[in-house]
Design a protein around this motif. Structure first.
Motif, PDB file in Angstrom:
ATOM      1  N   GLU A 314     -21.703  41.589  14.512  1.00 34.49           N
ATOM      2  CA  GLU A 314     -20.697  40.810  15.239  1.00 34.49           C
ATOM      3  C   GLU A 314     -20.931  39.311  15.062  1.00 34.49           C
ATOM      4  OE1 GLU A 314     -18.051  42.343  16.691  1.00 34.49           O
ATOM      5  OE2 GLU A 314     -19.003  44.145  15.890  1.00 34.49           O
ATOM      6  N   MET A 315     -22.190  38.886  15.132  1.00 33.44           N
ATOM      7  CA  MET A 315     -22.470  37.459  14.984  1.00 33.44           C
ATOM      8  C   MET A 315     -22.015  36.949  13.622  1.00 33.44           C
ATOM      9  SD  MET A 315     -26.088  36.662  16.935  1.00 33.44           S
ATOM     10  CE  MET A 315     -27.083  37.872  16.053  1.00 33.44           C
ATOM     11  N   PHE A 316     -22.318  37.699  12.576  1.00 33.15           N
ATOM     12  CA  PHE A 316     -21.903  37.266  11.246  1.00 33.15           C
ATOM     13  C   PHE A 316     -20.383  37.203  11.142  1.00 33.15           C
ATOM     14  CE2 PHE A 316     -20.581  37.910   6.884  1.00 33.15           C
ATOM     15  CZ  PHE A 316     -21.308  36.934   6.229  1.00 33.15           C
ATOM     16  N   LEU A 317     -19.701  38.201  11.713  1.00 33.35           N
ATOM     17  CA  LEU A 317     -18.242  38.220  11.638  1.00 33.35           C
ATOM     18  C   LEU A 317     -17.613  37.072  12.423  1.00 33.35           C
ATOM     19  CD1 LEU A 317     -17.521  42.048  11.930  1.00 33.35           C
ATOM     20  CD2 LEU A 317     -17.027  40.580   9.965  1.00 33.35           C
ATOM     21  N   VAL A 318     -18.211  36.698  13.552  1.00 37.19           N
ATOM     22  CA  VAL A 318     -17.660  35.579  14.324  1.00 37.19           C
ATOM     23  C   VAL A 318     -17.554  34.340  13.455  1.00 37.19           C
ATOM     24  CG1 VAL A 318     -18.120  33.935  16.182  1.00 37.19           C
ATOM     25  CG2 VAL A 318     -18.362  36.372  16.612  1.00 37.19           C
ATOM     26  N   ILE A 385     -31.187  34.458  11.592  1.00 38.23           N
ATOM     27  CA  ILE A 385     -30.798  35.550  12.492  1.00 38.23           C
ATOM     28  C   ILE A 385     -29.309  35.856  12.350  1.00 38.23           C
ATOM     29  CG2 ILE A 385     -30.549  36.208  14.923  1.00 38.23           C
ATOM     30  CD1 ILE A 385     -33.088  34.501  15.453  1.00 38.23           C
ATOM     31  N   VAL A 386     -28.477  34.820  12.299  1.00 34.91           N
ATOM     32  CA  VAL A 386     -27.026  35.013  12.257  1.00 34.91           C
ATOM     33  C   VAL A 386     -26.544  35.429  10.879  1.00 34.91           C
ATOM     34  CG1 VAL A 386     -24.790  33.845  12.500  1.00 34.91           C
ATOM     35  CG2 VAL A 386     -26.614  33.446  14.178  1.00 34.91           C
ATOM     36  N   TYR A 387     -27.064  34.802   9.832  1.00 33.58           N
ATOM     37  CA  TYR A 387     -26.524  35.021   8.500  1.00 33.58           C
ATOM     38  C   TYR A 387     -27.217  36.148   7.729  1.00 33.58           C
ATOM     39  CZ  TYR A 387     -23.786  30.741   8.954  1.00 33.58           C
ATOM     40  OH  TYR A 387     -22.889  29.783   9.370  1.00 33.58           O
ATOM     41  N   SER A 388     -28.493  36.392   7.997  1.00 30.35           N
ATOM     42  CA  SER A 388     -29.182  37.435   7.224  1.00 30.35           C
ATOM     43  C   SER A 388     -29.893  38.459   8.090  1.00 30.35           C
ATOM     44  CB  SER A 388     -30.196  36.803   6.257  1.00 30.35           C
ATOM     45  OG  SER A 388     -31.184  36.068   6.959  1.00 30.35           O
ATOM     46  N   GLY A 389     -29.865  38.269   9.415  1.00 32.06           N
ATOM     47  CA  GLY A 389     -30.558  39.192  10.301  1.00 32.06           C
ATOM     48  C   GLY A 389     -29.869  40.548  10.395  1.00 32.06           C
TER      49      GLY A 389
END
Length: 431
Positions: A314-318, A385-389
């Motif tokens: 979800e974080m990446f999609l945001v 964390i956001v882009y590769s986590g």
């Protein structure tokens, strides 16, 4: 239990700075965060006897993620109701099978969801589903922090639903430290005006915030304008539903006037990019929300429309979808997204003691494994964390001072395979 975490990297979420040092937990509260050299200032605690001293080996401690919109019991429908438009998905797949579900089924299906939340570093959920009593029992039994919201709907005969909502509001805001409850309703298009007016009265009676699905699809907004001559957000504000705050789930099609209402009322947007992508609902204008200072949190939505309960995705999609929508690679910085998943979620869910890692806050903590290829090199840990986590990086999940998941194993007093068996048994019966 009392824990001493040492040799840790710590992201408190008060800033993007990484602290190297220690974090101490006594019972269910954080009592120390620092580099380990200034512990004299907490001598008032006396001599703490540690139940465990955990060498973090340079891994990261941070606040747990807040899944600010979900329907946990819909694990039943994972990969069962797929590849349909929203209206058909609801009316032809979801509603018919939900009509056959009972509280005991939802208890077991919620337990399955909690297992998945723990593996994703989720320490609190904002749940809207059918049987609040069994959802509460499942979350307490599993150790999950749960904020529930009523999903009132129906055109007629809604008195019983309103009565149950009021009972739950009075009960679950006092009974257990893991539980709380908000007034809410499913959506404008499933509620009569008379029901919406009664929701507003209930909100005024308790001076309470209200949450609902809002502006999820273009057809929802257009239908509301046909029925009421205004957008859903304006209708709710006109009726007084938002007089004491609250917010909306999805909010894909808010216009400028709607956003101004959110600002005026201090409302929260809970965006659900995975669900909105899968159901082709659209892309929420996150950059516009942030520009106006609206509190934005993140939810997975339910496992029927997503299908996984994974906050990393979800974080990446945001941020990814915001960049596509605005054709701007600088849109919605990863740090803002990480705040949405933690600090902003706490605000939306009225959990102020879970927002950051600081003395006196509740011990809802996760450990991120930095000794994985996708986390190296450590150029910028929040962006990693956001882009590769991913969920593989969740090494530990602690809620209310209890370690519930650690090194790939669940620590609760339950049989994981039995949880899986019950879920498959239930779907077998309902089919």
């Amino acid at each position: 239990m009392n824990y001493r975490f040492y040799n840790a990297r710590i992201l408190t979420m008060q800033s993007a700075d990484i602290l190297e040092g220690e974090l101490w937990v006594q019972d269910n509260r954080i009592v120390y965060v620092g580099d380990g050299s200034n512990t004299d200032n907490i001598r008032h605690l006396g001599s703490i006897s540690w139940d465990r001293e955990i060498d973090c080996e340079g891994n990261l401690l941070m606040p747990g993620f807040k899944n600010a919109h979900t329907h946990s019991g819909m694990t039943l429908l994972r990969s069962y109701a797929d590849d349909l438009p929203l209206h058909d998905w609801l009316t032809k797949q979801v509603f018919p099978i939900e009509a056959k579900m009972d509280g005991e089924m939802i208890y077991h299906l919620t337990k399955l969801a909690v297992l998945e939340y723990l593996t994703s570093g989720v320490t609190a959920i904002f749940d809207m589903y059918l049987t609040p009593d069994t959802i509460a029992k499942a979350c307490v039994d599993m150790g999950m922090r749960c904020v529930q919201v009523s999903g009132l709907n129906g055109q007629d005969n809604f008195e019983e639903g309103l009565k149950k909502t009021e009972e739950c509001y009075l009960k679950y805001n006092h009974d257990d430290p893991l539980l709380s409850y908000f007034i809410g309703f499913h959506a404008e298009y499933t509620c009569s005006r008379a029901l919406l007016e009664r929701v507003a009265s209930l909100a005024h009676k308790y001076q309470a915030p209200v949450y609902t699905h809002l502006a999820e699809t273009k057809s929802e907004v257009e239908g509301c304008i046909e029925r009421h001559g205004m957008s859903p957000a304006k209708l709710f504000d006109t009726l007084g539903i938002y007089d004491y705050g609250g917010g909306g789930y999805h909010c894909v099609y808010l216009n400028d006037e709607d956003m101004d209402i959110f600002v005026k009322r201090g409302l929260s947007v809970v965006t659900n990019p995975g669900s909105n992508t899968k159901l082709a609902s659209g892309i929420a204008p996150i950059s516009d929300f942030l520009a106006k200072g609206i509190n934005v949190a993140i939810g997975t939505d339910g496992p029927a429309s997503n299908n996984c309960l994974d906050m990393f995705r979800e974080m990446f999609l945001v941020t990814g979808l915001a960049k596509l929508r605005g054709q701007d690679a600088s849109a919605v910085d990863a740090w803002e997204v990480l705040k949405m998943a933690t600090v902003n979620g706490s605000r939306a869910m009225n959990l102020p003691d879970t927002d950051v890692l600081a003395e006196g806050r509740l011990a809802d903590i996760i450990m991120i494994d930095l000794h994985q290829p996708n986390m190296q090199p450590l150029n910028n840990i929040p962006k990693n964390i956001v882009y590769s986590g991913s969920k593989q990086n969740v090494k530990m999940t602690m809620i209310n001072g209890r370690i519930l998941y650690e090194n790939g194993r669940f620590a609760g007093d339950y049989d994981v395979e039995e949880v899986y068996r019950k879920a498959n048994e239930i779907i077998g019966k309902l089919r």
